[in-house]
Motif scaffolding. Structure first.
Motif, PDB file in Angstrom:
ATOM      1  N   THR A 199      18.423 -19.457  -0.011  1.00 21.63           N
ATOM      2  CA  THR A 199      17.191 -18.703  -0.220  1.00 21.63           C
ATOM      3  C   THR A 199      17.321 -17.913  -1.520  1.00 21.63           C
ATOM      4  O   THR A 199      18.284 -17.177  -1.704  1.00 21.63           O
ATOM      5  CB  THR A 199      16.932 -17.719   0.933  1.00 21.63           C
ATOM      6  N   PHE A 200      16.359 -18.105  -2.418  1.00 24.70           N
ATOM      7  CA  PHE A 200      16.281 -17.326  -3.656  1.00 24.70           C
ATOM      8  C   PHE A 200      14.982 -16.532  -3.628  1.00 24.70           C
ATOM      9  O   PHE A 200      13.904 -17.094  -3.397  1.00 24.70           O
ATOM     10  CB  PHE A 200      16.306 -18.237  -4.883  1.00 24.70           C
ATOM     11  N   THR A 201      15.054 -15.215  -3.826  1.00 24.57           N
ATOM     12  CA  THR A 201      13.856 -14.374  -3.756  1.00 24.57           C
ATOM     13  C   THR A 201      13.740 -13.472  -4.978  1.00 24.57           C
ATOM     14  O   THR A 201      14.745 -13.089  -5.593  1.00 24.57           O
ATOM     15  CB  THR A 201      13.871 -13.476  -2.508  1.00 24.57           C
ATOM     16  N   ARG A 202      12.495 -13.137  -5.305  1.00 22.49           N
ATOM     17  CA  ARG A 202      12.174 -12.096  -6.274  1.00 22.49           C
ATOM     18  C   ARG A 202      11.007 -11.291  -5.692  1.00 22.49           C
ATOM     19  O   ARG A 202       9.853 -11.661  -5.857  1.00 22.49           O
ATOM     20  CB  ARG A 202      11.803 -12.697  -7.632  1.00 22.49           C
ATOM     21  N   ASN A 203      11.338 -10.228  -4.972  1.00 23.14           N
ATOM     22  CA  ASN A 203      10.334  -9.401  -4.313  1.00 23.14           C
ATOM     23  C   ASN A 203      10.159  -8.110  -5.104  1.00 23.14           C
ATOM     24  O   ASN A 203      11.056  -7.272  -5.124  1.00 23.14           O
ATOM     25  CB  ASN A 203      10.757  -9.082  -2.877  1.00 23.14           C
ATOM     26  N   LYS A 204       8.996  -7.940  -5.736  1.00 23.18           N
ATOM     27  CA  LYS A 204       8.809  -6.809  -6.644  1.00 23.18           C
ATOM     28  C   LYS A 204       7.503  -6.073  -6.370  1.00 23.18           C
ATOM     29  O   LYS A 204       6.527  -6.646  -5.883  1.00 23.18           O
ATOM     30  CB  LYS A 204       8.820  -7.284  -8.104  1.00 23.18           C
ATOM     31  N   TYR A 205       7.526  -4.776  -6.706  1.00 24.66           N
ATOM     32  CA  TYR A 205       6.296  -3.982  -6.731  1.00 24.66           C
ATOM     33  C   TYR A 205       5.563  -4.274  -8.034  1.00 24.66           C
ATOM     34  O   TYR A 205       6.064  -4.000  -9.115  1.00 24.66           O
ATOM     35  CB  TYR A 205       6.617  -2.490  -6.657  1.00 24.66           C
ATOM     36  N   ASP A 206       4.377  -4.836  -7.928  1.00 22.88           N
ATOM     37  CA  ASP A 206       3.559  -5.037  -9.128  1.00 22.88           C
ATOM     38  C   ASP A 206       2.984  -3.711  -9.608  1.00 22.88           C
ATOM     39  O   ASP A 206       2.899  -3.453 -10.801  1.00 22.88           O
ATOM     40  CB  ASP A 206       2.421  -6.020  -8.834  1.00 22.88           C
ATOM     41  N   SER A 207       2.558  -2.901  -8.657  1.00 23.54           N
ATOM     42  CA  SER A 207       2.083  -1.552  -8.980  1.00 23.54           C
ATOM     43  C   SER A 207       2.348  -0.670  -7.776  1.00 23.54           C
ATOM     44  O   SER A 207       1.990  -1.009  -6.657  1.00 23.54           O
ATOM     45  CB  SER A 207       0.589  -1.562  -9.318  1.00 23.54           C
ATOM     46  N   PHE A 208       3.008   0.466  -8.016  1.00 22.51           N
ATOM     47  CA  PHE A 208       3.348   1.365  -6.917  1.00 22.51           C
ATOM     48  C   PHE A 208       3.715   2.723  -7.519  1.00 22.51           C
ATOM     49  O   PHE A 208       4.767   2.882  -8.104  1.00 22.51           O
ATOM     50  CB  PHE A 208       4.515   0.791  -6.110  1.00 22.51           C
ATOM     51  N   VAL A 209       2.832   3.693  -7.359  1.00 22.59           N
ATOM     52  CA  VAL A 209       3.111   5.060  -7.781  1.00 22.59           C
ATOM     53  C   VAL A 209       3.310   5.872  -6.521  1.00 22.59           C
ATOM     54  O   VAL A 209       2.373   6.100  -5.753  1.00 22.59           O
ATOM     55  CB  VAL A 209       1.961   5.646  -8.628  1.00 22.59           C
ATOM     56  N   GLN A 210       4.555   6.311  -6.275  1.00 25.85           N
ATOM     57  CA  GLN A 210       4.851   7.004  -5.026  1.00 25.85           C
ATOM     58  C   GLN A 210       4.811   8.511  -5.213  1.00 25.85           C
ATOM     59  O   GLN A 210       4.813   9.025  -6.334  1.00 25.85           O
ATOM     60  CB  GLN A 210       6.204   6.566  -4.478  1.00 25.85           C
ATOM     61  N   SER A 211       4.785   9.197  -4.096  1.00 28.00           N
ATOM     62  CA  SER A 211       4.657  10.650  -4.117  1.00 28.00           C
ATOM     63  C   SER A 211       5.803  11.348  -3.409  1.00 28.00           C
ATOM     64  O   SER A 211       5.728  12.533  -3.126  1.00 28.00           O
ATOM     65  CB  SER A 211       3.332  11.058  -3.443  1.00 28.00           C
ATOM     66  N   THR A 212       6.873  10.631  -3.096  1.00 28.72           N
ATOM     67  CA  THR A 212       8.017  11.230  -2.427  1.00 28.72           C
ATOM     68  C   THR A 212       8.678  12.258  -3.333  1.00 28.72           C
ATOM     69  O   THR A 212       9.006  11.950  -4.485  1.00 28.72           O
ATOM     70  CB  THR A 212       9.037  10.143  -2.041  1.00 28.72           C
ATOM     71  N   PRO A 213       8.889  13.499  -2.854  1.00 27.41           N
ATOM     72  CA  PRO A 213       9.474  14.542  -3.702  1.00 27.41           C
ATOM     73  C   PRO A 213      10.844  14.150  -4.230  1.00 27.41           C
ATOM     74  O   PRO A 213      11.683  13.618  -3.503  1.00 27.41           O
ATOM     75  CB  PRO A 213       9.582  15.739  -2.750  1.00 27.41           C
ATOM     76  N   PHE A 230       5.386  13.908   1.626  1.00 25.57           N
ATOM     77  CA  PHE A 230       4.538  14.831   0.879  1.00 25.57           C
ATOM     78  C   PHE A 230       4.891  16.265   1.284  1.00 25.57           C
ATOM     79  O   PHE A 230       5.660  16.492   2.230  1.00 25.57           O
ATOM     80  CB  PHE A 230       3.050  14.568   1.175  1.00 25.57           C
ATOM     81  N   PHE A 231       4.311  17.245   0.583  1.00 22.68           N
ATOM     82  CA  PHE A 231       4.419  18.656   0.943  1.00 22.68           C
ATOM     83  C   PHE A 231       3.065  19.158   1.416  1.00 22.68           C
ATOM     84  O   PHE A 231       2.029  18.846   0.821  1.00 22.68           O
ATOM     85  CB  PHE A 231       4.873  19.493  -0.260  1.00 22.68           C
ATOM     86  N   ASN A 232       3.062  19.962   2.522  1.00 21.49           N
ATOM     87  CA  ASN A 232       1.816  20.584   2.941  1.00 21.49           C
ATOM     88  C   ASN A 232       1.641  21.937   2.241  1.00 21.49           C
ATOM     89  O   ASN A 232       2.446  22.315   1.376  1.00 21.49           O
ATOM     90  CB  ASN A 232       1.764  20.727   4.468  1.00 21.49           C
TER      91      ASN A 232
END
Length: 672
Positions: free
Chosen positions: A544-558, A502-504
């Motif tokens: 090993t078979f995987t499906r790793n996902k963000y179901d909901s994720f709103v990030q704030s990284t600039p 984030f930014f201060n």
């Protein structure tokens, strides 16, 4: 959660209704034993090169029940296989376990979380929230009877934050007859290992002692991997019903790991030191006492463990630290056997204190000013688990674990308190004498740490604990010479903790942890092995078979993409294959060829094309020869000379964690 329980109930009802009655699983021997005659020394020896064979799983229990009869995803690596692999990096045997990731945890490739708990004889090896698959080598690696890997938050007998699972190291007991072994090994990168172990039983007293040393420089300049370790164990059989065991262990380790390199740097000079990743000088002492008492209809167990470690270390994330960490764990449990099942209940307590001196970032000599503070973690847990043999073929497991987690920090003058109760449900159904179907439904709970909560600028006191809802179904058994163990799992994690930038108010960047959204961890994990009873070879495949996902994720990284919903978690390859071929041309000689392969993955959470990476395949060759009391071995590790082990993509640059590349070493031991 109600939807998951509804689905589980439907599946359990379907299982109960569809299949007709057949002989009870409890009346059968291990389903993998039929093809291995105990009178055939050659078959017995080749059978141990596996994670499914009887010799590995023998004695592996949970709550008094055979691991392979429970509704959990579990695999076991036995003593013979561990001695043959002679690992330095735990990945050397974890690679053949489905569900291993490239980052710290089983199943969930999140390096900042303690989702995997290393355990020693059923008790957390250290702070349960600092666990990782690699931490299992924080015990004497020459003093291992077997390693039990149990996936997911499936059992009430283990902490609720084990979203990935637990890795339980079972230490060796005293042999009935006196035994002594000395060994020496040397090879590339100035590799030297030597050890002495001895044990035996005299009357009611058994003993085991091991001391060994390791020196390993590695490929990169200035890298160090040295260790001295000693452990001893005394077992006193008070009478036919009561046993008291005491174990002491000391480890001294110096490790310097170098930072990531770009592809250009690797091409220019693959041995260059580069930046520092981390340096650690560690001294650790562990003392444990175990009390077991058999009753007429059950068993009472008490474990008390005190661990103290002094660590001086630095990493690329922070300045040097001088830390004293003391953890005391106590576990009391009682199992009561019933006519058609059993019930087990008990209490866990962990009390940990970390006294830390934090120095400025470049003060590697620890000579300047420092900030002193103390962090405390207290966990009190109550658990109960009930197992019922409902019919000759149907077994139900019901459990719950309540945890209260208290955190405090003198640096911030703050404390936090979290609590939760996590239910566990399991069903096993014996289809016939060769096939077992199982279903598990469970919840997990993971509390944020003190820094994420209380840091004066970067803390977030409103953080919520993560909650996991896990459902898994599996099938294990054998068809002729084929043996298999496969499972399908889905784990939803809500209030997912993510550290973002984030930014201060001054426009400066800083990091803060938020409950960014929800992720789904799902996949299929399988082991298949072919072992003809009358042959001198076998082959095994782990997938090993995987499906790793963000179901909901709103990030704030600039500068980053705001919405990551639907994106794949970084370092989550779709496929991981490990294949092993073992051959015994004579009864004394064993040859194993192993290949390990990952499909591509994205090195950032945005799944940018520039971050796509495929790790090169690795091939290992191991040759062992037994001649009377002598044993000789020659191992070739990473014959493909693959260096780029794991990729990170940040600010438009791809960097790679490296491994040592092609490595040859040889050794011998003498056993009397």
């Amino acid at each position: 959660m109600s939807i998951i329980y509804y689905k589980a109930s439907l599946i359990g009802l379907a299982i109960s209704c569809v299949f007709a009655a057949q002989p009870s699983y409890s009346q059968q021997q291990n389903t993998y034993s039929d093809n291995f005659s105990p009178d055939d020394a050659q078959s017995r020896k080749i059978e141990t090169i596996t994670v499914l064979g009887q010799s590995n799983t023998e004695g592996a229990t949970l709550g008094g029940q055979d691991l392979k009869s429970l509704p959990v995803n579990t695999h076991v690596v036995g003593k013979v296989e561990i001695e043959r692999l002679r690992f330095v990096d735990p990945d050397e045997f974890l690679d053949r376990i489905p569900g291993e990731t490239q980052v710290r945890n089983l199943r969930i490739p999140d390096g900042g979380k303690g989702y995997t708990i290393p355990m020693l004889d059923g008790v957390p090896l250290e702070n349960p929230y600092e666990g990782a698959t690699q931490r299992l080598d924080r015990t004497n690696t020459f003093d291992i009877e077997r390693v039990e890997i149990i996936k997911g938050p499936a059992s009430a007998l283990y902490p609720n934050n084990a979203f990935g699972g637990v890795v339980n190291v079972v230490t060796r007991d005293a042999p009935l007859k006196p035994e002594t072994k000395v060994s020496f090994e040397g090879g590339d990168f100035n590799r030297i290992r030597a050890g002495l172990s001895t044990g035996g039983t005299k009357g009611k007293l058994g003993y085991f002692f091991d001391a060994n040393t390791r020196k390993l420089e590695g490929l990169r300049d200035e890298s160090v991997n040295d260790r001295d370790q000693v452990s001893t164990k005394l077992i006193f059989n008070v009478n036919d019903y009561t046993t008291v065991a005491a174990r002491a262990e000391y480890i001294e380790e110096e490790r310097v790991e170098r930072g990531d390199l770009t592809a250009e740097q690797i091409d220019q000079d693959r041995t260059q030191a580069g930046s520092l990743s981390s340096s650690t000088d560690l001294e650790q002492t562990t003392l444990s006492v175990t009390f077991e008492h058999m009753l007429e209809s059950g068993q009472l167990d008490l474990d008390i463990v005190r661990r103290e470690k002094d660590t001086i270390g630095a990493s690329r994330f922070r300045g040097p630290q001088d830390e004293n960490d003391i953890g005391i764990t106590a576990k009391l449990s009682y199992r009561h056997d019933l006519d058609h099942g059993s019930v087990i209940g008990g209490f866990d307590r962990y009390d940990g204190k970390q006294d830390t001196r934090q120095y400025e970032r470049n003060d590697l000599a620890l000579s300047g000013p420092f900030v002193a503070f103390q962090n405390e973690l207290e966990i009190n847990a109550y658990f109960a688990q009930y197992q019922l043999d409902a019919t000759e073929r149907l077994r139900l497991t019901l459990g719950a674990r309540y945890e209260n987690i208290q955190l405090a920090s003198s640096l911030y003058g703050m404390n936090a308190d979290f609590s939760d109760i996590a239910p566990k449900l399991g069903v096993t159904y014996q289809l016939n004498v060769d096939h077992l179907l199982w279903l598990g439904v469970s919840e997990g709970f993971y509390a944020p740490d003190v820094t994420d909560l209380f840091d004066l600028e970067e803390g977030n006191p409103n953080l919520k604990p993560e909650e996991a809802q896990n459902i898994e179904v599996g099938l294990r058994g054998s068809v002729g010479a084929w043996h298999y163990d496969t499972s399908l799992y889905r784990n939803e994690i809500t209030n997912y903790l993510v550290t973002q930038e984030f930014f201060n108010v001054n426009g400066d960047e800083f990091e803060r942890t938020t409950n960014a959204g929800m992720v789904t961890i799902k996949g299929v994990e399988s082991v298949v092995e072919y072992a003809p009873a009358d042959s001198n070879w076998r082959v095994g495949l782990t997938h090993t078979f995987t499906r790793n996902k963000y179901d909901s994720f709103v990030q704030s990284t600039p500068g980053a993409e705001d919405d990551l919903s639907g994106k794949v978690l970084r370092r989550s390859p779709d496929h991981h294959f490990n294949i092993r071929f073992a051959w015994l041309p004579t009864e004394q000689l064993t040859v194993e060829l192993e290949g390990d392969y990952y499909s591509h993955y994205f090195a950032d959470n945005e799944n940018s094309v520039e971050s796509r990476f495929t790790r090169g395949e690795r091939i290992h060759l191991r040759v062992d020869y037994q001649l009377d009391q002598w044993r000789f071995w020659l191992h070739g590790i990473n014959l493909t000379d693959t260096l780029e082990d794991r990729a990170t993509f940040s600010r438009g640059t791809m960097q790679f964690r490296t491994v040592d590349g092609r490595t040859f070493y040889a050794g011998l031991s003498y056993h009397i």
